[in-house]
Scaffold this active site. Structure first.
Site, PDB file in Angstrom:
ATOM      1  N   VAL A  30       0.850  -1.190   0.000  1.00  0.00           N
ATOM      2  CA  VAL A  30       0.000   0.000   0.000  1.00  0.00           C
ATOM      3  C   VAL A  30       0.888   1.243   0.000  1.00  0.00           C
ATOM      4  O   VAL A  30       1.352   1.692   1.040  1.00  0.00           O
ATOM      5  CB  VAL A  30      -0.948  -0.011   1.214  1.00  0.00           C
ATOM      6  N   SER A  84       2.721   2.772   6.933  1.00  0.00           N
ATOM      7  CA  SER A  84       1.385   3.386   6.906  1.00  0.00           C
ATOM      8  C   SER A  84       0.360   2.505   7.628  1.00  0.00           C
ATOM      9  O   SER A  84      -0.577   3.017   8.254  1.00  0.00           O
ATOM     10  CB  SER A  84       0.942   3.634   5.461  1.00  0.00           C
ATOM     11  N   ASN A 127      -7.548  -6.035   6.351  1.00  0.00           N
ATOM     12  CA  ASN A 127      -6.893  -5.815   7.646  1.00  0.00           C
ATOM     13  C   ASN A 127      -7.831  -5.893   8.843  1.00  0.00           C
ATOM     14  O   ASN A 127      -7.433  -6.360   9.923  1.00  0.00           O
ATOM     15  CB  ASN A 127      -6.213  -4.430   7.653  1.00  0.00           C
ATOM     16  N   HIS A 183       2.583 -18.561   3.459  1.00  0.00           N
ATOM     17  CA  HIS A 183       1.444 -19.284   4.021  1.00  0.00           C
ATOM     18  C   HIS A 183       1.837 -20.678   4.530  1.00  0.00           C
ATOM     19  O   HIS A 183       0.982 -21.506   4.769  1.00  0.00           O
ATOM     20  CB  HIS A 183       0.297 -19.355   3.013  1.00  0.00           C
ATOM     21  N   THR A 233       2.656 -28.643   8.920  1.00  0.00           N
ATOM     22  CA  THR A 233       3.672 -28.080   9.828  1.00  0.00           C
ATOM     23  C   THR A 233       3.400 -26.584  10.007  1.00  0.00           C
ATOM     24  O   THR A 233       4.164 -25.744   9.524  1.00  0.00           O
ATOM     25  CB  THR A 233       5.093 -28.293   9.256  1.00  0.00           C
TER      26      THR A 233
HETATM   27  C1  HEM Z   1      -0.860 -13.885  -2.893  1.00  0.00           C
HETATM   28  C2  HEM Z   1      -1.829 -13.195  -2.356  1.00  0.00           C
HETATM   29  C3  HEM Z   1      -2.214 -13.342  -0.918  1.00  0.00           C
HETATM   30  C4  HEM Z   1      -3.477 -13.466  -0.455  1.00  0.00           C
HETATM   31  C5  HEM Z   1      -4.748 -13.463  -1.278  1.00  0.00           C
HETATM   32  C6  HEM Z   1      -3.391 -13.612   0.974  1.00  0.00           C
HETATM   33  C7  HEM Z   1      -4.482 -13.745   1.804  1.00  0.00           C
HETATM   34  C8  HEM Z   1      -4.404 -14.055   3.140  1.00  0.00           C
HETATM   35  C9  HEM Z   1      -5.526 -14.314   3.991  1.00  0.00           C
HETATM   36  C10 HEM Z   1      -6.988 -14.241   3.562  1.00  0.00           C
HETATM   37  C11 HEM Z   1      -5.055 -14.614   5.219  1.00  0.00           C
HETATM   38  C12 HEM Z   1      -5.886 -14.960   6.458  1.00  0.00           C
HETATM   39  C13 HEM Z   1      -6.381 -13.688   7.129  1.00  0.00           C
HETATM   40  C14 HEM Z   1      -7.527 -13.926   8.063  1.00  0.00           C
HETATM   41  O1  HEM Z   1      -8.265 -14.884   7.859  1.00  0.00           O
HETATM   42  O2  HEM Z   1      -7.697 -13.116   8.992  1.00  0.00           O
HETATM   43  C15 HEM Z   1      -3.632 -14.553   5.160  1.00  0.00           C
HETATM   44  C16 HEM Z   1      -2.778 -14.807   6.218  1.00  0.00           C
HETATM   45  C17 HEM Z   1      -1.412 -14.683   6.153  1.00  0.00           C
HETATM   46  N1  HEM Z   1      -0.696 -14.199   5.091  1.00  0.00           N
HETATM   47 FE1  HEM Z   1      -1.361 -13.934   3.226  1.00  0.00          FE
HETATM   48  N2  HEM Z   1      -2.088 -13.565   1.350  1.00  0.00           N
HETATM   49  C18 HEM Z   1      -1.322 -13.395   0.227  1.00  0.00           C
HETATM   50  C19 HEM Z   1       0.052 -13.257   0.182  1.00  0.00           C
HETATM   51  C20 HEM Z   1       0.860 -13.203   1.300  1.00  0.00           C
HETATM   52  C21 HEM Z   1       2.240 -12.783   1.289  1.00  0.00           C
HETATM   53  C22 HEM Z   1       2.994 -12.290   0.062  1.00  0.00           C
HETATM   54  C23 HEM Z   1       2.696 -12.894   2.568  1.00  0.00           C
HETATM   55  C24 HEM Z   1       4.040 -12.553   3.130  1.00  0.00           C
HETATM   56  C25 HEM Z   1       5.147 -12.496   2.438  1.00  0.00           C
HETATM   57  C26 HEM Z   1       1.599 -13.405   3.365  1.00  0.00           C
HETATM   58  C27 HEM Z   1       1.670 -13.723   4.690  1.00  0.00           C
HETATM   59  C28 HEM Z   1       0.613 -14.201   5.439  1.00  0.00           C
HETATM   60  C29 HEM Z   1       0.764 -14.758   6.770  1.00  0.00           C
HETATM   61  C30 HEM Z   1       2.078 -15.019   7.481  1.00  0.00           C
HETATM   62  C31 HEM Z   1      -0.515 -15.045   7.229  1.00  0.00           C
HETATM   63  C32 HEM Z   1      -0.914 -15.580   8.609  1.00  0.00           C
HETATM   64  C33 HEM Z   1      -1.043 -14.397   9.570  1.00  0.00           C
HETATM   65  C34 HEM Z   1      -1.417 -14.758  10.988  1.00  0.00           C
HETATM   66  O3  HEM Z   1      -1.601 -15.913  11.330  1.00  0.00           O
HETATM   67  O4  HEM Z   1      -1.576 -13.795  11.779  1.00  0.00           O
HETATM   68  N3  HEM Z   1       0.501 -13.548   2.566  1.00  0.00           N
HETATM   69  N4  HEM Z   1      -3.259 -14.199   3.883  1.00  0.00           N
END
Ligand code: HEM
Ligand SMILES: *[C@@H]1O[C@H](CO)[C@@H](O)[C@H](O)[C@H]1NC(C)=O
Ligand SMILES: *[C@@H]1O[C@H](CO)[C@@H](O)[C@H](O)[C@H]1NC(C)=O
Ligand SMILES: *[C@@H]1O[C@H](CO)[C@@H](O)[C@H](O)[C@H]1NC(C)=O
Ligand SMILES: *[C@@H]1O[C@H](CO)[C@@H](O)[C@H](O)[C@H]1NC(C)=O
Ligand SMILES: *[C@@H]1O[C@H](CO)[C@@H](O)[C@H](O)[C@H]1NC(C)=O
Ligand SMILES: *[C@@H]1O[C@H](CO)[C@@H](O)[C@H](O)[C@H]1NC(C)=O
Ligand SMILES: *[C@@H]1O[C@H](CO)[C@@H](O)[C@H](O)[C@H]1NC(C)=O
Length: 326
Positions: free
Chosen positions: A73, A79, A97, A196, A244
């Protein structure tokens, strides 16, 4: 001798400057940016990140995601950390968010320790970049030299957050477009999605995938339907990597090969497109290549439009832009 040394230094400076101008604005960032101004900055962040993950394992994932949602963003400028107030709407309530991003208290603790050690020096944007790296390392993933010297924004945009952070309902071409808007490649998309391999998602974000999609293993879908009903329980959590979930490894990709991606957007990376499919296969069978590529892609993501020089500010409080008295 002294003048030779000075001449050498002059050439070195010119050399560094010329590299800087060829590569572009991003190379204004450098790994040793705080070496003289805050020599303990990196160890302070690392210590606080370790303590936070020891207290709650999920925090590593949450900190990694904060850096991503910051960088997509208008650049990596912290931000996302600005709180809403009576006259200001920030990014915390944007669709991706709201009730989802976390880790703000940990960032506050890190900032407080840094302000004690070297007041007004280390930016909140750099804290997010370092904390993301330290989280990945703590959970068993690769390391990289975090480029530093980002400054903090004085504003934020909920509309931009809604426009630029990709959603789990996106198909492959929408995901590619979202990354391309940040000058990130299809490969970067596949590589960075490997994040993920840790963390959790809410039922509301994987419901459509487990009830309506066909590119999902049916017993995997059944087991998720038991905790995530067709309606209600929106906030029930499931691991993004069911095998895992607290270890940073390549099981995310192995899961995709078995149609066991949790999000629709995850499985889109292994759903018939020859170029993304082959990269998923490569990472699933070769953890080292995944680690090397992930480290490189994180540096690239961390380079998105940083504020440098006299742009922006070093916030005193990561939640609020500084006040200037005139
Ligand atoms: C490719 C597109 C991506 C989409 C559509 C996406 C979408 C999401 C969604 C929907 C969640 C769960 C949020 C929730 O249910 O509250 C999530 C969690 C997460 N995402 Fe992504 N994400 C993407 C890419 C990334 C990238 C590039 C990173 C970091 C480099 C990332 C790191 C994470 C992590 C670590 C979590 C778990 C956070 C937690 O447990 O607090 N994601 N993501
Ligand atoms: C530890 O984690 C819990 C959540 O599991 C949280 O409520 C608490 O504030 C954390 N404590 C510290 C000191 O970070
Ligand atoms: C954020 O979530 C809360 C519920 O926790 C909701 O009341 C609010 O309307 C949401 N904000 C936006 C902008 O969607
Ligand atoms: C992908 O999603 C976009 C936007 O929703 C849509 O216009 C497009 O038709 C979809 N593409 C495919 C191949 O489904
Ligand atoms: C799929 O893969 C090809 C290359 O094999 C690529 O050119 C194309 O843009 C990809 N994307 C989609 C959405 O099909
Ligand atoms: C992407 O690259 C173009 C051309 O160099 C540049 O104008 C644009 O600001 C870049 N976008 C981002 C988000 O870095
Ligand atoms: C699944 O598809 C049906 C029919 O198109 C639709 O009514 C329903 O809202 C979808 N469910 C989810 C969870 O997306
Ligand atoms: C509201 O937040 C903005 C952004 O952090 C800040 O500039 C402004 O001073 C804040 N207003 C108040 C009254 O705290």
């Amino acid at each position: 001798m002294a003048s030779q040394g000075l001449l050498g230094l002059l050439f070195l400076v010119l050399f560094v400057l010329s590299i800087g101008t060829t590569i572009g604005a991003n190379s204004q960032l450098s790994p040793d940016y705080y070496q003289s101004t805050c020599p303990d900055a990196l160890s302070i962040v690392q210590q606080e990140v370790a303590a936070a993950i020891q207290n709650e394992t999920r925090m590593g994932a949450s900190l990694l995601r904060l850096h991503f949602h910051d960088c997509f963003v208008n650049g990596c400028d912290a931000s996302i950390l600005l709180d809403d107030n009576a006259t200001f709407v920030g990014e915390k309530t944007a669709g991706a968010n709201n009730n989802s991003v976390r880790g703000f208290d940990v960032v506050d603790n890190i900032k407080a320790k840094l302000e004690q050690a070297c007041p007004g020096v280390v930016s909140c944007a750099d804290i997010l970049a370092i904390a993301a790296r330290d989280s990945v390392v703590y959970l068993g993933g690769p390391s990289w030299n975090v480029r530093l010297g980002r400054r903090d924004s004085t504003s934020a945009s909920r509309d931009a957050a809604n426009a630029f952070i990709p959603a789990p309902r996106f198909n492959l071409s929408a995901l590619i477009s979202s990354f391309s808007a940040q000058n990130l490649s299809v490969k970067d998309l596949v590589t960075l999605s490997g994040a993920h391999t840790i963390g959790l998602a809410r039922c509301t974000n994987f419901r459509a995938h487990i009830y309506n999609d066909t590119d999902i293993d049916s017993s995997f879908a059944d087991s998720l339907q038991k905790i995530c009903p067709f309606t209600g329980n929106d906030d029930v959590l499931a691991n993004l990597d069911y095998q895992t979930p607290t270890c940073f490894d390549n099981f995310y990709y192995k899961n995709l090969l078995n149609k066991k991606g949790l999000l629709h957007s995850d499985q889109e990376l292994y759903n018939g497109n020859s170029s993304t499919d082959s990269l998923v296969q490569k990472y699933a069978t070769n953890n080292n290549v995944f680690f090397q590529d992930f480290a490189k892609a994180m540096i690239k993501m961390g380079n998105i439009n940083p504020l440098t020089g006299s742009a922006g500010e070093i916030r005193n409080n990561c939640r609020k832009a500084n006040m200037y008295y005139v």
